[in-house]
Design a protein around this motif. Structure first.
Motif, PDB file in Angstrom:
ATOM      1  N   LEU A   3      44.472  40.805  36.257  1.00  0.00           N
ATOM      2  CA  LEU A   3      43.303  40.086  37.056  1.00  0.00           C
ATOM      3  C   LEU A   3      42.862  40.977  38.141  1.00  0.00           C
ATOM      4  N   ARG A   4      43.408  41.729  38.686  1.00  0.00           N
ATOM      5  CA  ARG A   4      42.818  42.578  39.542  1.00  0.00           C
ATOM      6  C   ARG A   4      41.680  43.623  39.187  1.00  0.00           C
ATOM      7  N   HIS A   5      41.731  43.887  37.931  1.00  0.00           N
ATOM      8  CA  HIS A   5      40.870  44.639  37.090  1.00  0.00           C
ATOM      9  C   HIS A   5      39.440  43.785  37.120  1.00  0.00           C
ATOM     10  N   LEU A   6      39.894  42.613  36.611  1.00  0.00           N
ATOM     11  CA  LEU A   6      38.594  41.692  36.487  1.00  0.00           C
ATOM     12  C   LEU A   6      37.844  41.256  37.948  1.00  0.00           C
ATOM     13  N   GLN A   7      38.643  41.242  38.877  1.00  0.00           N
ATOM     14  CA  GLN A   7      38.317  41.273  40.281  1.00  0.00           C
ATOM     15  C   GLN A   7      37.493  42.248  40.682  1.00  0.00           C
ATOM     16  N   HIS A   8      38.061  43.405  40.476  1.00  0.00           N
ATOM     17  CA  HIS A   8      37.310  44.555  41.017  1.00  0.00           C
ATOM     18  C   HIS A   8      35.918  44.807  40.099  1.00  0.00           C
ATOM     19  N   PHE A   9      36.054  44.512  38.693  1.00  0.00           N
ATOM     20  CA  PHE A   9      34.643  44.507  38.110  1.00  0.00           C
ATOM     21  C   PHE A   9      33.661  43.538  38.559  1.00  0.00           C
ATOM     22  N   VAL A  10      34.162  42.525  38.732  1.00  0.00           N
ATOM     23  CA  VAL A  10      33.042  41.285  39.317  1.00  0.00           C
ATOM     24  C   VAL A  10      32.594  41.671  40.639  1.00  0.00           C
ATOM     25  N   ALA A  11      33.237  42.304  41.362  1.00  0.00           N
ATOM     26  CA  ALA A  11      32.783  42.732  42.762  1.00  0.00           C
ATOM     27  C   ALA A  11      31.963  43.748  42.557  1.00  0.00           C
ATOM     28  N   VAL A  12      32.002  44.868  41.853  1.00  0.00           N
ATOM     29  CA  VAL A  12      31.126  45.786  41.474  1.00  0.00           C
ATOM     30  C   VAL A  12      29.889  45.298  40.859  1.00  0.00           C
ATOM     31  N   ALA A  13      30.014  44.310  40.092  1.00  0.00           N
ATOM     32  CA  ALA A  13      28.712  43.687  39.222  1.00  0.00           C
ATOM     33  C   ALA A  13      27.886  43.004  40.274  1.00  0.00           C
ATOM     34  N   GLU A  14      28.355  42.373  41.337  1.00  0.00           N
ATOM     35  CA  GLU A  14      27.797  41.481  42.328  1.00  0.00           C
ATOM     36  C   GLU A  14      27.314  42.356  43.318  1.00  0.00           C
ATOM     37  N   ARG A  16      26.691  45.634  42.903  1.00  0.00           N
ATOM     38  CA  ARG A  16      25.701  46.613  42.240  1.00  0.00           C
ATOM     39  C   ARG A  16      25.854  48.102  42.944  1.00  0.00           C
ATOM     40  N   HIS A  17      27.154  48.224  43.476  1.00  0.00           N
ATOM     41  CA  HIS A  17      27.467  49.566  44.070  1.00  0.00           C
ATOM     42  C   HIS A  17      28.912  49.454  44.289  1.00  0.00           C
ATOM     43  N   PHE A  18      29.632  50.696  43.872  1.00  0.00           N
ATOM     44  CA  PHE A  18      30.996  50.760  44.307  1.00  0.00           C
ATOM     45  C   PHE A  18      31.336  50.710  45.634  1.00  0.00           C
ATOM     46  N   THR A  19      30.714  51.401  46.563  1.00  0.00           N
ATOM     47  CA  THR A  19      31.203  51.681  47.944  1.00  0.00           C
ATOM     48  C   THR A  19      31.110  50.350  48.735  1.00  0.00           C
ATOM     49  N   ARG A  20      29.987  49.697  48.425  1.00  0.00           N
ATOM     50  CA  ARG A  20      30.092  48.275  49.001  1.00  0.00           C
ATOM     51  C   ARG A  20      31.017  47.245  48.599  1.00  0.00           C
ATOM     52  N   ALA A  21      31.144  47.638  47.090  1.00  0.00           N
ATOM     53  CA  ALA A  21      32.266  46.706  46.483  1.00  0.00           C
ATOM     54  C   ALA A  21      33.808  47.053  47.043  1.00  0.00           C
ATOM     55  N   ALA A  22      33.925  48.207  47.052  1.00  0.00           N
ATOM     56  CA  ALA A  22      35.216  48.904  47.863  1.00  0.00           C
ATOM     57  C   ALA A  22      35.485  48.227  49.204  1.00  0.00           C
ATOM     58  N   GLU A  23      34.284  48.322  50.062  1.00  0.00           N
ATOM     59  CA  GLU A  23      34.655  47.898  51.204  1.00  0.00           C
ATOM     60  C   GLU A  23      34.799  46.210  51.335  1.00  0.00           C
ATOM     61  N   ARG A  24      33.983  45.734  50.406  1.00  0.00           N
ATOM     62  CA  ARG A  24      34.412  44.186  50.372  1.00  0.00           C
ATOM     63  C   ARG A  24      35.812  43.535  50.192  1.00  0.00           C
ATOM     64  N   SER A  30      37.961  55.215  45.128  1.00  0.00           N
ATOM     65  CA  SER A  30      38.457  56.064  43.987  1.00  0.00           C
ATOM     66  C   SER A  30      39.450  55.146  43.350  1.00  0.00           C
ATOM     67  N   GLY A  31      40.242  54.200  44.074  1.00  0.00           N
ATOM     68  CA  GLY A  31      40.924  53.053  43.234  1.00  0.00           C
ATOM     69  C   GLY A  31      40.296  51.969  42.600  1.00  0.00           C
ATOM     70  N   LEU A  32      39.078  51.760  43.223  1.00  0.00           N
ATOM     71  CA  LEU A  32      38.130  50.975  42.637  1.00  0.00           C
ATOM     72  C   LEU A  32      37.463  51.301  41.358  1.00  0.00           C
ATOM     73  N   SER A  33      37.227  52.619  41.208  1.00  0.00           N
ATOM     74  CA  SER A  33      36.651  53.446  40.292  1.00  0.00           C
ATOM     75  C   SER A  33      37.787  53.616  39.114  1.00  0.00           C
ATOM     76  N   ALA A  34      38.966  53.821  39.425  1.00  0.00           N
ATOM     77  CA  ALA A  34      39.822  53.788  38.490  1.00  0.00           C
ATOM     78  C   ALA A  34      40.199  52.749  37.655  1.00  0.00           C
ATOM     79  N   SER A  35      40.268  51.661  38.495  1.00  0.00           N
ATOM     80  CA  SER A  35      40.538  50.144  38.108  1.00  0.00           C
ATOM     81  C   SER A  35      39.388  49.959  36.919  1.00  0.00           C
ATOM     82  N   VAL A  36      38.294  50.215  37.365  1.00  0.00           N
ATOM     83  CA  VAL A  36      37.042  49.971  36.327  1.00  0.00           C
ATOM     84  C   VAL A  36      37.085  50.579  35.133  1.00  0.00           C
TER      85      VAL A  36
END
Length: 300
Positions: A3-14, A16-24, A30-36
Motif C-alpha cells: 500500500l505504501r508503494h501505491l501511496q507514494h506513487f499517487v503522491a508523485v502523480a498528484e 508532479r514532483h518528487f521533492t514536493r511529494a516527499a515533503e508532503r 531517496s526513499g520515495l524514489s526507491a519506492s516508486v
C-alpha cells in the motif's frame, strides 16, 4: 504490491514532483524514489517520465493512477468502517458540490455534521458536475451534490440519489423587451438573444444546452462565467439573458423571471453522487442520513 508503494506513487502523480511529494509524505526523497522504482520493477513498466523540471505520467502510469486511487479509497473506507463499528466516526469526509445546488443547503448540512461528528475532518471542493462525477468515481471524493449526468449515473462506479427537480427559468433585465411579455417563453422566442451562462461542465448550462438542442434552436453564449453572482450581475446590467434553475430567481429579485415552455422532459435535476453501497464511506453514509432527516433544510 504494498500500500505504501501505491501511496507514494499517487503522491508523485498528484504533485508532479518528487521533492514536493516527499515533503508532503514526510519521507526522504531517496526513499520515495526507491519506492516508486520498486513498484515499476514489480509492474515491469515505467510509470513516470522524469526530467530535471517535471515528472509526467506514462501511459502505464495513467492506467495505474485510477486504480491506485480507488484502492486507497477502499482501504480508507474499510478502516473508517471498523472505527464506526467501535462507536466512533473518524477519518475524512471529502465532499464536492456545485454552487447553489438545488435541494440541499451544504453549509448548514456540514455545520450539523460537524456538531455530531467532531472527529471527522471535512474537506469541501466546488466544481462542475462532470468533474465532480469523475472525482467520486475515482475515489477522490466521498460524495458530491451535482446535476444529474445520465451518462455517468449508469456507471457501476457511481450511483445517484435524487435531491430536487425544478424547471428552468429565463432571467432578464426589467428594461429588456422580453420583460414586457408577461408569459412563458419558448426556445424559439429566444433565437438571436445574447446569453450569459456557466462553463459547459456546470449543471445549469448542461440543462439549458439540452433544452435548446432538443428544440433545434441555436443560441449564442457570449458571456461565460464560473460563479452565480457574476452571472446575475451581468444580467442585472442588461448585458444578456440567462436560463437558470427556478430557485435562482430568489437571489436577485430586481430581475424579471419568465417560465421556459416547450422543452419537454428537459429539467434541472440535482442528485447526490456516491460510489456503490459497498464502497460508500461511513462518513458519507452519516451525511446522507442527516440530509434525509425530515427537518433538513433545502437550499432555497
Amino acid at each position: 504490491m504494498e500500500l505504501r508503494h501505491l501511496q507514494h506513487f499517487v503522491a508523485v502523480a498528484e504533485e508532479r514532483h518528487f521533492t514536493r511529494a516527499a515533503e508532503r509524505l514526510m519521507v526522504s526523497q531517496s526513499g520515495l524514489s526507491a519506492s516508486v522504482r520498486a513498484l515499476e520493477r514489480e509492474l515491469r513498466a515505467p510509470l513516470f517520465l522524469r526530467t530535471t523540471r517535471q515528472v509526467t505520467l506514462t501511459e502505464a502510469g495513467r492506467a495505474l493512477l485510477r486504480e491506485a486511487e480507488r484502492i486507497l479509497a477502499q482501504v480508507r473506507t474499510a478502516r473508517e468502517a471498523v472505527a464506526a463499528v467501535q462507536g466512533v466516526l473518524r477519518g475524512t469526509l471529502a465532499l464536492g458540490t456545485e454552487q447553489c445546488v438545488a435541494g440541499v443547503y451544504a453549509a448548514g448540512l456540514l455545520a450539523a455534521f460537524r456538531r455530531l461528528h467532531p472527529d471527522v475532518e471535512i474537506r469541501l471542493r466546488q466544481s462542475g458536475s462532470l468533474d465532480l462525477a469523475e472525482e467520486v468515481s475515482g475515489g477522490r471524493l466521498d460524495l458530491a451534490f451535482a446535476y444529474r449526468a445520465q451518462s455517468r449515473d449508469d456507471s457501476d462506479r457511481l450511483r445517484a440519489v435524487p435531491l430536487a427537480t425544478e424547471p428552468m427559468t429565463l432571467l432578464c433585465h426589467p428594461a429588456h423587451p422580453l420583460a414586457t411579455v408577461g408569459a412563458p417563453v419558448a426556445p424559439d422566442d429566444l433565437a438571436g438573444e445574447v446569453f450569459v451562462d456557466f462553463h459547459p461542465d456546470w449543471g445549469p448550462r448542461r440543462a439549458t444546452d439540452a433544452a435548446f438542442a432538443a428544440s433545434g434552436v441555436r443560441r449564442t453564449v457570449a458571456l461565460e462565467v464560473n460563479d452565480v453572482h457574476t452571472l446575475l450581475d451581468l444580467v442585472d446590467e442588461n448585458l444578456g439573458v440567462a436560463a437558470v434553475p427556478r430557485h435562482f430567481r430568489q437571489k436577485r429579485e430586481t430581475l424579471r423571471a419568465l417560465p421556459v415552455k416547450g422543452v419537454g422532459a428537459t429539467v434541472y435535476e440535482t442528485v447526490a453522487l456516491l460510489p456503490p453501497p459497498h464502497a460508500t464511506s461511513p462518513a458519507a453514509r452519516a451525511l446522507m442520513a442527516l440530509l434525509e432527516r425530515p427537518d433538513a433544510e433545502p437550499s432555497w
